[in-house]
Scaffold this motif. Structure first.
Motif, PDB file in Angstrom:
ATOM      1  N   ASN A 263      54.842  39.819  28.540  1.00  0.00           N
ATOM      2  CA  ASN A 263      55.278  40.487  29.763  1.00  0.00           C
ATOM      3  C   ASN A 263      54.906  39.689  31.027  1.00  0.00           C
ATOM      4  O   ASN A 263      53.807  39.819  31.575  1.00  0.00           O
ATOM      5  N   LYS A 264      55.860  38.873  31.493  1.00  0.00           N
ATOM      6  CA  LYS A 264      55.593  37.997  32.652  1.00  0.00           C
ATOM      7  C   LYS A 264      55.378  38.779  33.942  1.00  0.00           C
ATOM      8  O   LYS A 264      54.550  38.420  34.773  1.00  0.00           O
ATOM      9  N   ALA A 265      56.157  39.887  34.102  1.00  0.00           N
ATOM     10  CA  ALA A 265      56.006  40.675  35.333  1.00  0.00           C
ATOM     11  C   ALA A 265      54.600  41.273  35.385  1.00  0.00           C
ATOM     12  O   ALA A 265      53.930  41.255  36.426  1.00  0.00           O
TER      13      ALA A 265
ATOM     14  N   ILE B 207      63.180  27.880  34.132  1.00  0.00           N
ATOM     15  CA  ILE B 207      62.387  28.869  33.411  1.00  0.00           C
ATOM     16  C   ILE B 207      63.084  30.228  33.330  1.00  0.00           C
ATOM     17  O   ILE B 207      62.457  31.219  32.991  1.00  0.00           O
ATOM     18  N   ASN B 208      64.381  30.228  33.619  1.00  0.00           N
ATOM     19  CA  ASN B 208      65.162  31.452  33.350  1.00  0.00           C
ATOM     20  C   ASN B 208      66.405  31.043  32.563  1.00  0.00           C
ATOM     21  O   ASN B 208      67.290  30.359  33.096  1.00  0.00           O
ATOM     22  N   GLY B 209      66.433  31.440  31.305  1.00  0.00           N
ATOM     23  CA  GLY B 209      67.519  31.042  30.412  1.00  0.00           C
ATOM     24  C   GLY B 209      68.860  31.605  30.848  1.00  0.00           C
ATOM     25  O   GLY B 209      69.885  30.917  30.790  1.00  0.00           O
ATOM     26  N   THR B 210      68.859  32.853  31.302  1.00  0.00           N
ATOM     27  CA  THR B 210      70.111  33.494  31.717  1.00  0.00           C
ATOM     28  C   THR B 210      70.742  32.729  32.884  1.00  0.00           C
ATOM     29  O   THR B 210      71.936  32.430  32.872  1.00  0.00           O
ATOM     30  N   GLY B 211      69.935  32.403  33.870  1.00  0.00           N
ATOM     31  CA  GLY B 211      70.438  31.669  35.038  1.00  0.00           C
ATOM     32  C   GLY B 211      70.968  30.303  34.630  1.00  0.00           C
ATOM     33  O   GLY B 211      72.025  29.864  35.118  1.00  0.00           O
TER      34      GLY B 211
ATOM     35  N   GLY C  43      71.343  39.313  24.556  1.00  0.00           N
ATOM     36  CA  GLY C  43      69.935  39.733  24.617  1.00  0.00           C
ATOM     37  C   GLY C  43      69.053  38.779  25.404  1.00  0.00           C
ATOM     38  O   GLY C  43      67.838  38.814  25.299  1.00  0.00           O
ATOM     39  N   TYR C  44      69.654  37.895  26.236  1.00  0.00           N
ATOM     40  CA  TYR C  44      68.859  36.956  27.039  1.00  0.00           C
ATOM     41  C   TYR C  44      68.412  37.588  28.349  1.00  0.00           C
ATOM     42  O   TYR C  44      67.332  37.296  28.852  1.00  0.00           O
ATOM     43  N   ALA C  45      69.300  38.415  28.914  1.00  0.00           N
ATOM     44  CA  ALA C  45      69.058  38.910  30.272  1.00  0.00           C
ATOM     45  C   ALA C  45      67.990  40.004  30.290  1.00  0.00           C
ATOM     46  O   ALA C  45      67.745  40.672  29.284  1.00  0.00           O
ATOM     47  N   GLU C  46      67.353  40.151  31.452  1.00  0.00           N
ATOM     48  CA  GLU C  46      66.374  41.218  31.653  1.00  0.00           C
ATOM     49  C   GLU C  46      67.085  42.576  31.668  1.00  0.00           C
ATOM     50  O   GLU C  46      68.297  42.650  31.907  1.00  0.00           O
ATOM     51  N   ALA C  47      66.307  43.650  31.464  1.00  0.00           N
ATOM     52  CA  ALA C  47      66.876  45.001  31.516  1.00  0.00           C
ATOM     53  C   ALA C  47      67.633  45.179  32.841  1.00  0.00           C
ATOM     54  O   ALA C  47      68.724  45.734  32.877  1.00  0.00           O
TER      55      ALA C  47
ATOM     56  N   PHE D  53      66.941  40.577  38.114  1.00  0.00           N
ATOM     57  CA  PHE D  53      65.708  39.808  37.942  1.00  0.00           C
ATOM     58  C   PHE D  53      66.036  38.362  37.558  1.00  0.00           C
ATOM     59  O   PHE D  53      65.335  37.431  37.936  1.00  0.00           O
ATOM     60  N   ASP D  54      67.103  38.186  36.771  1.00  0.00           N
ATOM     61  CA  ASP D  54      67.511  36.838  36.364  1.00  0.00           C
ATOM     62  C   ASP D  54      68.240  36.128  37.501  1.00  0.00           C
ATOM     63  O   ASP D  54      67.866  35.024  37.884  1.00  0.00           O
ATOM     64  N   VAL D  55      69.282  36.782  38.048  1.00  0.00           N
ATOM     65  CA  VAL D  55      70.145  36.057  38.982  1.00  0.00           C
ATOM     66  C   VAL D  55      69.544  35.936  40.382  1.00  0.00           C
ATOM     67  O   VAL D  55      69.905  35.032  41.123  1.00  0.00           O
TER      68      VAL D  55
ATOM     69  N   HIS E 236      58.136  35.207  38.656  1.00  0.00           N
ATOM     70  CA  HIS E 236      57.012  35.699  37.840  1.00  0.00           C
ATOM     71  C   HIS E 236      56.440  34.553  37.008  1.00  0.00           C
ATOM     72  O   HIS E 236      55.221  34.342  36.936  1.00  0.00           O
ATOM     73  N   LYS E 237      57.343  33.815  36.373  1.00  0.00           N
ATOM     74  CA  LYS E 237      56.891  32.750  35.457  1.00  0.00           C
ATOM     75  C   LYS E 237      56.246  31.592  36.230  1.00  0.00           C
ATOM     76  O   LYS E 237      55.239  31.025  35.790  1.00  0.00           O
ATOM     77  N   LEU E 238      56.829  31.262  37.376  1.00  0.00           N
ATOM     78  CA  LEU E 238      56.280  30.141  38.157  1.00  0.00           C
ATOM     79  C   LEU E 238      54.853  30.425  38.612  1.00  0.00           C
ATOM     80  O   LEU E 238      53.984  29.551  38.587  1.00  0.00           O
TER      81      LEU E 238
ATOM     82  N   ALA F 123      63.904  26.735  23.528  1.00  0.00           N
ATOM     83  CA  ALA F 123      64.628  27.978  23.812  1.00  0.00           C
ATOM     84  C   ALA F 123      63.760  28.882  24.682  1.00  0.00           C
ATOM     85  O   ALA F 123      62.607  29.160  24.339  1.00  0.00           O
ATOM     86  N   GLY F 124      64.330  29.332  25.785  1.00  0.00           N
ATOM     87  CA  GLY F 124      63.555  30.115  26.741  1.00  0.00           C
ATOM     88  C   GLY F 124      63.667  31.614  26.549  1.00  0.00           C
ATOM     89  O   GLY F 124      63.005  32.387  27.224  1.00  0.00           O
ATOM     90  N   ALA F 125      64.514  32.033  25.655  1.00  0.00           N
ATOM     91  CA  ALA F 125      64.703  33.467  25.424  1.00  0.00           C
ATOM     92  C   ALA F 125      65.233  33.659  24.013  1.00  0.00           C
ATOM     93  O   ALA F 125      65.547  32.696  23.315  1.00  0.00           O
TER      94      ALA F 125
HETATM   95  N1  HSE Z   1      65.611  37.038  30.978  1.00  0.00           N
HETATM   96  C1  HSE Z   1      64.756  35.970  30.591  1.00  0.00           C
HETATM   97  C2  HSE Z   1      65.544  34.671  30.640  1.00  0.00           C
HETATM   98  C3  HSE Z   1      64.220  36.222  29.202  1.00  0.00           C
HETATM   99  O1  HSE Z   1      66.774  34.724  30.681  1.00  0.00           O
HETATM  100  O2  HSE Z   1      64.944  33.611  30.662  1.00  0.00           O
HETATM  101  C4  HSE Z   1      63.077  35.343  28.839  1.00  0.00           C
HETATM  102  O3  HSE Z   1      61.971  35.507  29.682  1.00  0.00           O
END
Ligand code: HSE
Length: 437
Positions: A102-104, A156-160, A185-189, A193-195, A202-204, A298-300
């Motif tokens: 949980n990065k947040a 550090i954001n796979g979705t982006g 299943g990559y994106a946050e709920a 948060f991704d875009v 959070h990760k940085l 793989a980041g997610a």
């Molecule tokens: N939503 C995040 C991403 C999941 O796309 O990178 C992994 O932290």
């Protein structure tokens, strides 16, 4: 063989992956942990059809796991910062080690939770919180511990990264690619948060604290997302020999403080990190002894993230099986708590980068020289320039430039003066550029 009992809270994408990796790779995991690692208790609102939980106790109330005296390590995979925080606090208070993805939670409440863990004589482990399957947390805490880190930069954001890659390679629409990332299943709920860069921020913050030895400072990070990136900027960047990536950058500026920023960035296409595509993540760390090091993976996704979660479980289980006290455990941020330094986090105005500029300019003699003059008076040099012919029926042309490195506040002032010129017929688009050398 000693047995270490695991309690898993949350059996969704990552929880299910963790459960299955622990079962499928049992032989390797037990051999490395020097003990038998067993899932004793699962806390989940519903079953996951991909997981056979017959051998474990299953509770619908996740707090039952935190109260179970048999559980040695509680694995928090429910996400969010409210119930997850209560759960982790309860687990710590009950003397359980915690593993979380949980990065947040770590970025926003890590300082407080680490203090509670130290008080309780247990550890909080969060390898899966940053860059999915890449073991970047242990690389910073362990593998690079000889170094003074000068800077780090990461996708550090796979979705982006998936969205930017699909826009560039296939000319796809932003919203359409985002919907696919959600399905996969990559994106946050909450995908903003991704875009909008919050997930990367959070990760940085976590990476920067580990790299420089400072308390987590989520409130200090500058955060800009990718939602305003236009397809034409992706194309012009290509034409100039660059790729647009969403980057988190942490840089120590001697005598001043730490730059902590997340934003779209042009990177020369000759850099390896510029070629990290799709949902893959990559982190570049520059240490004063090792030089530049690049981590990729793989980041997610369920299994890559589970790989990181299980690596934490193995390490803690090995320490517990060996009877090692908490004194011998790695401090939460890799530095002794009383040696963490409260560095000044520099405001974005003090950050120094080069810039990509795009502006609509009237197609008339002398227009370009007026812009060049403002930049020159501000001490900003033009490194590359493209001017496009006006589209049919239009009077303005697109002018695209790459500038030399300059302080953000100087660029902002020059951009304001440029926008005020009568020959500039619209807003100036400004994207930061990093050579990452
Ligand atoms: N939503 C995040 C991403 C999941 O796309 O990178 C992994 O932290």
């Amino acid at each position: 063989m000693k047995r270490i009992n695991i309690g898993i809270c949350g059996l969704g994408t990552v929880g299910g992956g963790t459960f299955n990796v622990l079962s499928e790779n049992r032989r390797e995991i037990n051999a490395r942990a020097l003990c038998e690692v067993q899932v004793a208790h699962v806390g989940a609102r519903s079953d996951n059809p991909a997981c056979n939980t017959d051998a474990a106790k299953v509770s619908r109330d996740i707090f039952a796991v935190a109260q179970d005296p048999d559980v040695d390590i509680l694995v928090e995979l429910i996400g969010g910062t409210t119930i997850a925080k209560d759960l982790v606090e309860k687990a710590l208070a009950n003397g359980k080690h915690v593993v979380t993805a949980n990065k947040a939670l770590i970025a926003e409440h890590g300082n407080e939770l680490f203090a509670k863990a130290a008080e309780a004589g247990v550890s909080i482990n969060y390898e899966a919180a940053v860059a999915g399957g890449i073991p970047i947390i242990s690389a910073l805490r362990d593998g690079l511990s000889a170094n003074q880190v000068e800077w780090l930069a990461g996708i550090i954001n796979g979705t982006g990264n998936f969205i930017l890659t699909e826009m560039r390679d296939k000319g796809r629409d932003f919203a359409d690619v985002l919907a696919e990332a959600q399905e996969l299943g990559y994106a946050e709920a909450d995908p903003t948060f991704d875009v909008e860069g919050i997930d990367a921020a959070h990760k940085l913050v976590i990476l920067a604290s580990l790299a420089f030895g400072m308390p987590l400072q989520y409130n200090g990070v500058f955060c800009e997302g990718i939602s305003k990136i236009e397809p034409m900027d992706v194309e012009y960047a290509n034409e100039l020999g660059y790729r647009i990536k969403h980057l988190g950058v942490a840089r120590k500026v001697e005598g001043k403080g730490i730059e902590l920023r997340v934003h779209p960035t042009l990177i020369p296409e000759s850099r390896l990190i510029a070629n990290v595509d799709g949902v893959m993540n990559s982190v570049l760390v520059k240490g004063n002894a090792v030089g530049p090091t690049l981590f990729y993976g793989a980041g997610a996704g369920a299994l890559p993230t589970a790989s990181a979660v299980v690596s934490d479980i193995v390490r803690v289980a090995r320490q517990l099986a060996a009877g090692a006290g908490t004194d011998s455990m790695m401090p939460s941020l890799g530095f002794a708590d009383n040696k963490l330094q409260d560095f000044n986090i520099l405001p974005i105005e003090e950050a120094e980068t080069a810039f990509y500029l795009r502006l609509p300019v009237a197609d008339e003699p002398g227009a370009l020289s007026k812009i060049a003059q403002i930049l020159s008076e501000a001490g900003i040099s033009i490194e590359a320039l493209i001017q496009k012919e006006p589209a049919e029926g239009q009077s303005s042309v697109s002018v695209i430039m790459l500038t030399s490195r300059v302080l953000e506040k100087q660029m902002v002032a020059a951009a304001k003066d440029i926008e005020a010129l009568d020959i500039v017929e619209g807003e100036l688009t400004r994207i930061r550029v990093e050579a990452l050398k």
